[in-house]
Design a protein around this motif. Structure first.
Motif, PDB file in Angstrom:
ATOM      1  N   ASN A 457      10.583  -0.892  -8.806  1.00 40.43           N
ATOM      2  CA  ASN A 457      10.085  -1.894  -9.748  1.00 40.43           C
ATOM      3  C   ASN A 457      11.237  -2.716 -10.308  1.00 40.43           C
ATOM      4  OD1 ASN A 457       8.483  -3.357 -11.455  1.00 40.43           O
ATOM      5  ND2 ASN A 457       7.764  -1.618 -12.669  1.00 40.43           N
ATOM      6  N   SER A 492       6.844  -9.041 -16.970  1.00 35.08           N
ATOM      7  CA  SER A 492       6.878  -9.755 -15.703  1.00 35.08           C
ATOM      8  C   SER A 492       7.385  -8.761 -14.663  1.00 35.08           C
ATOM      9  CB  SER A 492       7.810 -10.973 -15.774  1.00 35.08           C
ATOM     10  OG  SER A 492       7.873 -11.621 -14.524  1.00 35.08           O
ATOM     11  N   ASN A 494       7.696  -7.195 -10.581  1.00 44.50           N
ATOM     12  CA  ASN A 494       7.712  -7.305  -9.120  1.00 44.50           C
ATOM     13  C   ASN A 494       7.881  -5.884  -8.589  1.00 44.50           C
ATOM     14  OD1 ASN A 494       8.070  -7.834  -6.428  1.00 44.50           O
ATOM     15  ND2 ASN A 494       9.829  -9.193  -6.691  1.00 44.50           N
ATOM     16  N   THR A 496       6.967  -2.533  -5.894  1.00 48.20           N
ATOM     17  CA  THR A 496       6.575  -2.011  -4.584  1.00 48.20           C
ATOM     18  C   THR A 496       6.349  -0.515  -4.734  1.00 48.20           C
ATOM     19  OG1 THR A 496       7.893  -3.675  -3.424  1.00 48.20           O
ATOM     20  CG2 THR A 496       7.256  -1.717  -2.179  1.00 48.20           C
ATOM     21  N   ARG A 507       2.525  -4.127  -2.655  1.00 46.43           N
ATOM     22  CA  ARG A 507       3.439  -5.001  -3.394  1.00 46.43           C
ATOM     23  C   ARG A 507       2.657  -5.743  -4.465  1.00 46.43           C
ATOM     24  NH1 ARG A 507       5.456  -4.728   1.799  1.00 46.43           N
ATOM     25  NH2 ARG A 507       7.700  -4.259   1.897  1.00 46.43           N
ATOM     26  N   ARG A 509       2.907  -8.477  -7.858  1.00 49.50           N
ATOM     27  CA  ARG A 509       3.580  -9.438  -8.727  1.00 49.50           C
ATOM     28  C   ARG A 509       2.599  -9.765  -9.846  1.00 49.50           C
ATOM     29  NH1 ARG A 509       8.130 -12.220  -6.951  1.00 49.50           N
ATOM     30  NH2 ARG A 509       8.764 -11.785  -4.801  1.00 49.50           N
TER      31      ARG A 509
END
Length: 760
Positions: A457, A492, A494, A496, A507, A509
């Motif tokens: 992360n 925020s 991103n 996996t 994944r 976002r």
């Protein structure tokens, strides 16, 4: 029945950092200059008094540095903060000191200081801290009534801290911890709220104030489930050296260099520590540098800047099956794995500005931290081929706060105040969790790489908060407080992670924001001077974890905790006597615990805690400089999930009992030389290891003692010897269950440490 007739083994010291090299640090310190440093504290005087509570009196400062005292007149400040209390107001609440059972808590005072909170507040000053037997820095909290500390014997990781029904099988994430005004719990880390006190250097701590429960508007926000711990660092320290050594290969050296240049006070400290550890693979190596500058810009303005560099690496012996030890299959000093390691590098900068004019104070704080942390944990039973969990936390943290405070006089002679502030705490982090084996992380080419543990992360987490509070004392015998706080969290992400539905990778976002308001209210009545009756209501929050919460439910609100308490205290100055009792009830909307089968955090549902705390202290003897003080406490809690009789919160002790003695015996007529002794005996009640209480860790005892000779005429020389003893059930302090297997991190029966210091 737990017992300890087991074979002991040992390991040789590794060549990387030896005791000899640590002692050589004292030579390096003599050439060690100043660099901006990591912790700072705010000090100013009240209109009613010029005697600071968090440190030395003006007379002591003048004696310690006559040249500087002659050049600088005391500042004409009148607002209140951590240091502003009257001398006659310093009795109470759980303090433990060579000067008696004293604390700076005073709930009837109108002040900006948390010491004036209507709550159970405890305080330790620098002398009390330096007279406390400390194996790890978190041991300082053992001196606070109702607090329990779990030393995992696991190198340089955070220790477990519990109070008011909160488990010690955590990494201290239930106690909001501030150092010089900046929160130090790690947001969405290895555990959400991870609370590592190891970087603290005890000699440099000016004071520790602990608020039990979520009852302070300013410090009772995120992670303040059990309460808040507020550390301040010293503004001034003399050039000196301290060296000590102890059981299991422990060696430690601390050197300091201090200087006064006009209206600027600067000092630097360098600490080195090496310990082989009680258990195999328990080696800890540490270098810790800390520097600070205090600039008296004007009689009303002070600027402080501090910086710290902290480097440690360590082995992690982990917990091992209790039945393996009892059956003689392994030594109690054996590790879970010889391959588990950890390291933590931190670089911290803290700046504070304070403006004080009459009854107005403005505090501004800026905080920066860079952390690089790795840990490895092996699962399963010793001797089996089991996966290893690899943790990486690499982050930058930026925090800022602006906090004004006003105090006003009412026409009838009463007082009221207004405290407010806005803070922002931002993390930019890489938090990677990857399975592996023998210190090597699995890759996508390995089928075992695809497991439920996999989570990589990259995220930003921003906590924006604001608070407003007022206290009013229309008459000398009554005080009322009310306040509100709002915490908002922006994410925020991103990410996996392993996708169980497809057996591959998922994944994500996403960006989201969630927030929750909290309120506080309290009243204190002083029907006659020695007695104070108080009632308290407060709330706190726990932010959603960017790894385990927001990635599952982006709209998940912060966990809301509500607590109420009522208490009474009695303080009688002529005898140095203090008695306090309080009863509380706490409701947590979503109890977050650790699933010991997976070592992952999980939501355990709604929880309830009922309990009461009592503590007392008295001066038994005070004659010709000699003094003998007695203190004690009893704490009981009923902690349940969903109100069910047989749905216990695991790893919460049913009760805690402690008592202790502090003695000072002068050896000359002017009290410049003295023998100082402290002794504490802790009893920790049984702890359920599972929700049904089918398995229970038995009660255990812990004794600590320290004997010191102090010669203030000879560069404040101190020579001491400390001992920590576990007379019974050494496997019960850290015990937990997975399936039907009880795991433990055994404590040594006896730990000894001795040393000396000059100048500090």
């Amino acid at each position: 029945m737990l017992y300890d007739k087991h074979h002991f083994t040992s390991r040789q010291l590794p060549p990387r950092l030896t005791r000899k090299s640590l002692l050589q640090l004292s030579v390096v310190v003599s050439a060690f200059g100043w660099a901006p440093s990591a912790f700072s504290s705010t000090t100013h005087q009240s209109k009613a008094s010029s005697t600071p509570q968090f440190g030395h009196s003006l007379q002591e400062i003048a004696q310690a540095r006559p040249v500087a005292a002659a050049k600088q007149a005391p500042k004409a400040r009148t607002a209140d903060n951590l240091t502003s209390q009257k001398v006659e107001d310093v009795l109470v609440s759980g303090g433990r000191t060579i000067n008696g059972p004293r604390s700076a808590a005073k709930p009837m005072l109108i002040s900006n200081s948390p010491l004036s909170d209507i709550a159970v507040v405890s305080h330790l000053d620098n002398e009390q801290i330096r007279n406390t037997p400390v194996h790890v820095s978190a041991d300082l909290l053992r001196s606070i009534p109702g607090f329990q500390v779990d030393d995992f014997q696991d190198g340089g990781i955070a220790q477990g801290i519990g109070a008011r029904g909160w488990s010690t099988e955590s990494d201290g994430n239930y106690v909001a911890t501030y150092i010089d005004g900046s929160i130090r719990n790690v947001y969405s880390g290895v555990l959400n709220g991870y609370n590592d006190l190891n970087p603290l250097i005890p000699e440099l701590i000016n004071g520790l104030t602990v608020i039990s429960g979520p009852f302070d508007v300013r410090y009772g926000g995120n992670f303040a489930s059990a309460g808040s711990a507020l550390f301040t660092t010293r503004d001034d320290i003399a050039t000196g050296i301290s060296a000590s050594g102890g059981s299991y290969g422990k060696a430690r050296v601390l050197g300091t260099y201090g200087k006064h240049i006009g209206n600027v006070t600067v000092y630097s400290a360098l600490e080195g520590m090496y310990e082989t550890g009680y258990r195999q693979n328990g080696i800890t190596r540490r270098i810790n540098s800390f520097s600070k500058a205090v600039v008296d810009i004007s009689p009303e303005d002070t600027f402080k800047i501090s910086a710290q560099g902290y480097w440690t690496d360590y082995g992690q012996p982990g917990s091992i099956p209790l039945n393996y030890i009892q059956q003689g299959l392994i030594s109690e000093r054996a590790p879970r794995s010889d391959q588990d390691r950890g390291a933590n590098n931190q670089y911290t900068l803290n700046a504070q500005f304070e403006h004080v004019h009459n009854n107005f104070t403005l505090d501004a704080t800026l905080f920066f931290n860079k952390t690089w942390l790795i840990r490895q944990i092996t699962l399963g039973l010793p001797g089996t081929v089991t996966p290893q969990r690899e943790y990486l936390d690499d982050r930058y943290t930026l925090g800022a706060a602006i906090e004004p405070y006003w105090k006003f006089h009412l026409p009838n002679g009463g007082l009221f105040d207004i405290k407010t502030g806005i803070t922002n705490h931002i993390d930019w982090a890489r938090d990677f969790r990857i399975p592996g084996h023998d210190g090597v992380a699995y890759t996508a080419a390995n089928s075992q790489y695809f497991s439920s543990f996999l989570n990589m992360n990259r995220f930003m987490e921003d906590n924006l908060s604001t608070y407003l509070s007022t206290s009013i004392s229309p008459l000398p015998w009554i005080k009322m407080t009310g306040g509100a706080r709002y915490d908002h969290f922006f994410y925020s992400i991103n990410n996996t992670k392993y996708n169980s539905a497809t057996g591959g990778l998922l994944r994500q976002r996403l960006s989201t924001s969630v927030g929750t308001p909290t309120v506080k209210a309290a009243i204190a009545i002083n029907p006659y001077k020695p007695v104070t009756i108080f009632v308290n209501y407060g709330q706190s929050v726990t932010s959603p974890d960017a790894n385990s919460d927001i990635t599952v439910n982006p709209s998940l609100a912060p966990t809301l905790l509500t607590s109420g308490e009522a208490g009474i205290r009695y303080d009688y100055l002529p005898l140095g006597a203090h008695i306090q009792g309080s009863s509380y009830k706490t409701i947590d909307s979503n109890e977050i615990g650790v699933n010991q089968a997976t070592l992952q955090t999980q939501n355990m549902g709604k929880s309830y805690r009922w309990g009461f705390d009592t503590d007392a202290a008295i001066t038994l003897l005070k004659y010709r400089g000699a003094r003998l003080d007695l203190h004690g406490s009893y704490n009981w809690v009923h902690a349940r999930l969903n109100t069910s009789t047989n749905n216990f919160i695991p790893n919460v002790a049913d009760w805690l009992i402690s008592y202790g003695l502090n003695a000072t015996v002068p050896v000359d007529k002017i009290d410049r030389r003295a023998l100082i002794m402290s002794f504490d005996h802790h009893f920790v009640g049984p702890q359920p290891l599972d929700k049904a209480r089918n398995y229970t860790a038995p009660q255990y005892q812990r004794l600590s003692a320290r004997l010191m000779y102090n010669d203030k005429k000879l560069s404040n020389m101190r020579i001491w010897m400390s001992a920590i003893v576990f007379p019974t059930n050494r496997f019960a302090e850290d015990a937990w269950i997975s399936g039907s297997t009880i795991y433990t991190a055994p404590q040594p029966r006896l730990m000894l440490e001795g040393g000396f210091s000059f100048g500090l």
